[in-house]
Design a protein around this motif. Structure first.
Motif, mmCIF file in Angstrom:
data_model
loop_
_atom_site.group_PDB
_atom_site.id
_atom_site.type_symbol
_atom_site.label_atom_id
_atom_site.label_comp_id
_atom_site.label_asym_id
_atom_site.label_seq_id
_atom_site.Cartn_x
_atom_site.Cartn_y
_atom_site.Cartn_z
ATOM 1 N N ARG A 199 0.963 -1.092 0.113
ATOM 2 C CA ARG A 199 -0.039 0.196 0.006
ATOM 3 C C ARG A 199 0.718 1.216 -0.038
ATOM 4 N NH1 ARG A 199 -3.010 3.550 3.620
ATOM 5 N NH2 ARG A 199 -5.237 3.901 2.794
ATOM 6 N N ARG A 239 -10.266 10.875 -7.013
ATOM 7 C CA ARG A 239 -10.159 10.750 -5.860
ATOM 8 C C ARG A 239 -10.705 9.130 -5.726
ATOM 9 N NH1 ARG A 239 -15.225 9.081 -2.605
ATOM 10 N NH2 ARG A 239 -16.255 10.182 -4.357
ATOM 11 N N THR A 240 -9.109 8.802 -4.465
ATOM 12 C CA THR A 240 -9.462 7.220 -4.736
ATOM 13 C C THR A 240 -9.379 6.396 -3.077
ATOM 14 O OG1 THR A 240 -6.863 7.884 -3.567
ATOM 15 C CG2 THR A 240 -7.505 7.579 -6.804
ATOM 16 N N GLU A 241 -9.399 5.413 -3.051
ATOM 17 C CA GLU A 241 -9.360 4.344 -2.095
ATOM 18 C C GLU A 241 -8.481 3.732 -2.181
ATOM 19 O OE1 GLU A 241 -12.941 3.133 -0.956
ATOM 20 O OE2 GLU A 241 -14.391 4.633 -0.788
ATOM 21 N N GLN A 275 -6.968 -0.131 -1.395
ATOM 22 C CA GLN A 275 -6.482 -1.044 -0.564
ATOM 23 C C GLN A 275 -5.662 -2.344 -0.527
ATOM 24 O OE1 GLN A 275 -8.232 -1.660 2.745
ATOM 25 N NE2 GLN A 275 -7.386 -3.641 2.651
ATOM 26 N N SER A 323 -9.741 2.132 -5.949
ATOM 27 C CA SER A 323 -10.907 2.261 -6.456
ATOM 28 C C SER A 323 -10.865 3.504 -6.628
ATOM 29 C CB SER A 323 -11.827 1.504 -5.009
ATOM 30 O OG SER A 323 -12.244 0.806 -5.409
ATOM 31 N N CYS A 324 -11.205 3.807 -8.080
ATOM 32 C CA CYS A 324 -11.122 5.621 -8.267
ATOM 33 C C CYS A 324 -12.378 6.140 -8.853
ATOM 34 C CB CYS A 324 -10.729 5.399 -9.547
ATOM 35 S SG CYS A 324 -8.450 5.114 -9.702
ATOM 36 N N THR A 373 -20.838 7.827 -6.705
ATOM 37 C CA THR A 373 -20.384 6.614 -4.780
ATOM 38 C C THR A 373 -19.953 5.515 -5.551
ATOM 39 O OG1 THR A 373 -23.145 5.980 -4.756
ATOM 40 C CG2 THR A 373 -21.798 7.990 -4.075
#
Length: 203
Positions: free
Chosen positions: A134, A159-161, A163, A173-174, A179
């Motif tokens: 990560r 905007r990213t997540e 994991q 995830s972009c 949402t």
């Protein structure tokens, strides 16, 4: 399910995670086999298969509890093995120790770190370990000029997540204003580098 059934399932699960796992369990509980039946049946027969946590998260929580309890003997050794086999990277194991220090105290965390020195050496793991997957991916995303396919997606969905899903892979995830992610990046990581990026977009 009876305790015997749970013990059998636990032995099978442990053997799938650790080389010569059944022999290691027999050696560990040679003097008190009844304790082995209870411990293995509970931890690897019952808890290991509960679906609320994925194996990586469950092993990270277990390692934190072991460090917090000051158990730097067999429990730490065993769960280092099963943590790595469940997809934790060595750096993530070390980060669990750092996190635990703030809540359980530095003496217990330092004792765990001292034992990890020996365990890492025994497993042929680098000391200190390379950055976690990560960390590597976050650094790559922050570069002024990331890989072209990454730059294109981030320009569209900033905007990213991020994991990690294993010791060598990370999902990003972009998102734009929705949402639902507009794209997902699958990043392969080797050592301290992103070695490949695969872009998935919803159809």
């Amino acid at each position: 399910m009876t305790m015997d059934d749970l013990h059998d399932r636990g032995r099978e699960n442990f053997a799938g995670l650790v080389e010569d796992g059944a022999k290691r369990l027999d050696a560990l509980f040679a003097t008190v086999p009844a304790l082995g039946e209870l411990a293995v049946g509970t931890v690897y027969g019952h808890l290991h298969e509960r679906p609320a946590l994925d194996p990586r998260t469950r092993e990270a929580a277990t390692l934190a509890a072991i460090v917090a309890a000051g158990m730097v003997g067999p429990p730490l050794s065993v769960h280092l093995r099963t943590g790595l086999a469940s997809g934790l990277s060595p750096a993530e194991v070390c980060e669990v120790v750092v996190q635990t220090a703030a809540f359980a105290g530095f003496p217990r965390a330092v004792s765990a770190a001292d034992q990890l020195n020996r365990l890492f050496e025994g497993h042929g793991l680098p000391i200190p370990p390379p950055p976690s997957p990560r960390e590597v991916v976050l650094a790559h995303l922050a570069e002024p000029e990331p890989a072209p396919e990454v730059a294109e997606v981030l320009g569209e969905f900033p905007r990213t997540e991020v994991q990690a899903t294993g010791p060598d892979r990370v999902l990003v995830s972009c998102f734009g204003d929705d949402t639902v992610p507009g794209a997902v990046l699958h990043c392969a990581v080797t050592g301290g580098e992103v070695t490949s990026v695969t872009v998935f977009r919803p159809r």
